[in-house]
Design an enzyme around this catalytic site. Structure first.
Site, PDB file in Angstrom:
ATOM      1  N   SER A 124       0.839  -1.204   0.000  1.00  0.00           N
ATOM      2  CA  SER A 124       0.000   0.000   0.000  1.00  0.00           C
ATOM      3  C   SER A 124       0.867   1.244   0.000  1.00  0.00           C
ATOM      4  O   SER A 124       1.970   1.252   0.574  1.00  0.00           O
ATOM      5  CB  SER A 124      -0.858  -0.020   1.266  1.00  0.00           C
ATOM      6  N   TYR A 149      -2.065  -1.086  10.697  1.00  0.00           N
ATOM      7  CA  TYR A 149      -2.304  -1.701   9.382  1.00  0.00           C
ATOM      8  C   TYR A 149      -1.127  -1.436   8.452  1.00  0.00           C
ATOM      9  O   TYR A 149      -0.554  -2.340   7.837  1.00  0.00           O
ATOM     10  CB  TYR A 149      -3.607  -1.139   8.767  1.00  0.00           C
ATOM     11  N   LYS A 153       2.197  -3.824   6.563  1.00  0.00           N
ATOM     12  CA  LYS A 153       2.674  -3.824   5.171  1.00  0.00           C
ATOM     13  C   LYS A 153       4.184  -3.572   5.129  1.00  0.00           C
ATOM     14  O   LYS A 153       4.905  -4.231   4.379  1.00  0.00           O
ATOM     15  CB  LYS A 153       1.938  -2.765   4.340  1.00  0.00           C
TER      16      LYS A 153
HETATM   17  N1  UFG Z   1     -13.070  11.189   3.295  1.00  0.00           N
HETATM   18  C1  UFG Z   1     -14.122  12.028   3.588  1.00  0.00           C
HETATM   19  N2  UFG Z   1     -15.280  11.475   4.044  1.00  0.00           N
HETATM   20  C2  UFG Z   1     -15.452  10.125   4.199  1.00  0.00           C
HETATM   21  C3  UFG Z   1     -14.364   9.282   3.876  1.00  0.00           C
HETATM   22  C4  UFG Z   1     -13.186   9.845   3.428  1.00  0.00           C
HETATM   23  O1  UFG Z   1     -14.019  13.244   3.478  1.00  0.00           O
HETATM   24  O2  UFG Z   1     -16.535   9.694   4.635  1.00  0.00           O
HETATM   25  C5  UFG Z   1     -11.832  11.774   2.771  1.00  0.00           C
HETATM   26  C6  UFG Z   1     -10.624  11.493   3.658  1.00  0.00           C
HETATM   27  O3  UFG Z   1     -10.522  12.456   4.670  1.00  0.00           O
HETATM   28  C7  UFG Z   1      -9.491  11.552   2.646  1.00  0.00           C
HETATM   29  C8  UFG Z   1     -10.127  11.071   1.333  1.00  0.00           C
HETATM   30  O4  UFG Z   1     -11.533  11.183   1.514  1.00  0.00           O
HETATM   31  O5  UFG Z   1      -9.105  12.870   2.466  1.00  0.00           O
HETATM   32  C9  UFG Z   1      -9.799   9.639   1.013  1.00  0.00           C
HETATM   33  O6  UFG Z   1     -10.095   8.819   2.143  1.00  0.00           O
HETATM   34  P1  UFG Z   1     -10.183   7.239   2.035  1.00  0.00           P
HETATM   35  O7  UFG Z   1     -10.535   6.729   3.400  1.00  0.00           O
HETATM   36  O8  UFG Z   1     -11.043   6.834   0.895  1.00  0.00           O
HETATM   37  O9  UFG Z   1      -8.689   6.820   1.635  1.00  0.00           O
HETATM   38  P2  UFG Z   1      -7.321   7.022   2.413  1.00  0.00           P
HETATM   39  O10 UFG Z   1      -6.432   7.758   1.473  1.00  0.00           O
HETATM   40  O11 UFG Z   1      -7.491   7.574   3.764  1.00  0.00           O
HETATM   41  O12 UFG Z   1      -6.889   5.495   2.638  1.00  0.00           O
HETATM   42  C10 UFG Z   1      -6.432   4.745   1.570  1.00  0.00           C
HETATM   43  C11 UFG Z   1      -6.664   3.250   1.792  1.00  0.00           C
HETATM   44  C12 UFG Z   1      -5.833   2.718   2.910  1.00  0.00           C
HETATM   45  C13 UFG Z   1      -4.413   3.149   2.766  1.00  0.00           C
HETATM   46  C14 UFG Z   1      -4.343   4.640   2.615  1.00  0.00           C
HETATM   47  C15 UFG Z   1      -2.958   5.177   2.449  1.00  0.00           C
HETATM   48  O13 UFG Z   1      -8.020   3.013   2.083  1.00  0.00           O
HETATM   49  O14 UFG Z   1      -5.880   1.320   2.895  1.00  0.00           O
HETATM   50  O15 UFG Z   1      -5.089   5.007   1.456  1.00  0.00           O
HETATM   51  O16 UFG Z   1      -2.421   4.763   1.251  1.00  0.00           O
HETATM   52  F1  UFG Z   1      -3.705   2.775   3.865  1.00  0.00           F
END
Ligand code: UFG
Length: 340
Positions: A124, A149, A153
């Site tokens: 990841s 998590y 990795k």
């Molecule tokens: N977000 C919102 N509202 C929500 C969910 C997410 O505003 O209800 C925002 C988050 O704050 C972030 C963006 O949308 O700015 C993306 O969030 P995600 O949770 O979709 O993705 P992340 O980048 O946080 O996480 C992803 C993967 C993880 C991994 C991470 C880092 O889901 O497995 O990228 O690479 F670890």
């Protein structure tokens, strides 16, 4: 090749099963169905026009893993199985370390005993941590994820490098995924998170289909183009094909281990994704701006040059494709695989 896909009933795993089969590989799946629905297997049979055998057990069970390799011919393994929710991992660190590491250990031992040395591992972008400069490049060090998590990795990547160092007959591809979204263009398989989605795209899709009232956007005061976080969203179909390309490459090289980013190289903000989804679905996505979510980085995107050049792989699907395919899956399956 006969390819064992661990976690093959899951979101990325199931899409990869379709691509591996289309590329002529003979696929079998092992999955504990802890975070996947058995109903996906019938969909895979229909999509691939073949029967994908499935072994339903947990890879942390060394005896069962050993028996699988003793009874089935396996030429290569694509290893997706694992726990994957960042927030959950903070609450249950032991479960994450035990599950993600132990399953990899029993897999590696069984592979070694049965002469299988070709492995594609799901890593990841989270391994880059919060200090790496953008865009993220594979040669960046030190890796330091900021959740249990993510640390599983980093640890598994370290184990794989040590194992490959002492036994250069291994052929290991480490794939660092950015933000996988989208679904198979048929709408037959897609992402079906349990409970309230943690991730942005499935949450948006559930608002659009009427399962949730409003999206909460976590912060609009980041130093980005519109103040909301930017991510490198990658279509799961492009990602799935990346595994086929990686398998081809490691089968024809003498390098024991190599790491590739799988991303588009472009950032999209939360608000841009919301607007693109509204266009693709024709549905309004009401939202509220709320406070930042702990641990979120302002921006994350890949330098995908190495995968482009060495794997001959390029992510071709646009954010509009990602939204259109997600919407097809969600609107055809409003309650995910529960509808089956
Ligand atoms: N977000 C919102 N509202 C929500 C969910 C997410 O505003 O209800 C925002 C988050 O704050 C972030 C963006 O949308 O700015 C993306 O969030 P995600 O949770 O979709 O993705 P992340 O980048 O946080 O996480 C992803 C993967 C993880 C991994 C991470 C880092 O889901 O497995 O990228 O690479 F670890």
């Amino acid at each position: 090749m006969r390819v064992l896909v661990s976690g093959g009933a899951g979101y990325i795993g199931s899409h990869t099963v379709v691509h591996l089969t289309a590329a002529g590989h003979d696929v079998l799946v092992v999955d504990n169905f802890g975070n996947a629905k058995p109903a996906v297997m019938a969909r895979l049979d229909a999509l691939t026009n073949t029967h994908i055998p499935v072994h339903a057990f947990d890879l942390t069970d060394r005896d069962k893993t050993e028996r699988l390799f003793a009874t089935e011919q396996v030429d290569a393994v694509v290893h997706f199985a694992g726990l994957k929710a960042v927030g959950d991992s903070v609450q249950r660190p032991l479960d994450y370390y035990e599950n993600n590491l132990q399953s990899t250990f029993s897999l590696l031992r069984a592979m070694r005993r049965h002469g299988c040395s070709t492995l594609v591992f799901s890593s990841s972008a989270t391994v880059y941590g919060d200090q790496a400069p953008l865009p993220y490049r594979e040669d960046y060090e030190p890796l330091q994820a900021n959740s249990p998590y993510g640390r599983t990795k980093v640890m598994i990547e370290t184990v794989l490098r040590d194992v490959a160092h002492i036994d250069p007959s291994w052929r290991i591809a480490v794939l660092r995924y950015f933000n996988p979204v989208g679904a198979h263009p048929s709408g037959a398989i897609g992402e079906d998170p349990q409970g309230i989605p943690n991730n942005l795209m499935p949450f948006i899709a559930q608002v659009a289909v009427g399962r949730r009232d409003r999206l909460r956007i976590f912060g609009d005061d980041y130093p980005t183009t519109d103040g909301t976080c930017e991510r490198d969203y990658i279509h799961v179909e492009d990602l799935a094909y990346g595994h086929v390309a990686a398998l081809n490459r490691i089968a024809s090289t003498d390098e024991p281990i190599r790491t590739w980013n799988l991303g588009t190289g472009r950032g999209t903000s939360v608000l841009e994704l919301v607007k693109a989804f509204e266009r693709a679905s024709g549905m309004p996505i009401p939202y509220d701006i709320v406070g930042r979510r702990t641990g979120d980085l302002p921006a994350s995107w890949a330098d995908p040059t190495r995968a482009n050049e060495e794997l001959g792989w390029v992510a071709t699907r646009t954010v509009d494709d990602m939204c259109a395919d997600t919407w097809r899956w969600q609107s055809q399956n409003p309650n995910g695989y529960e509808d089956v």
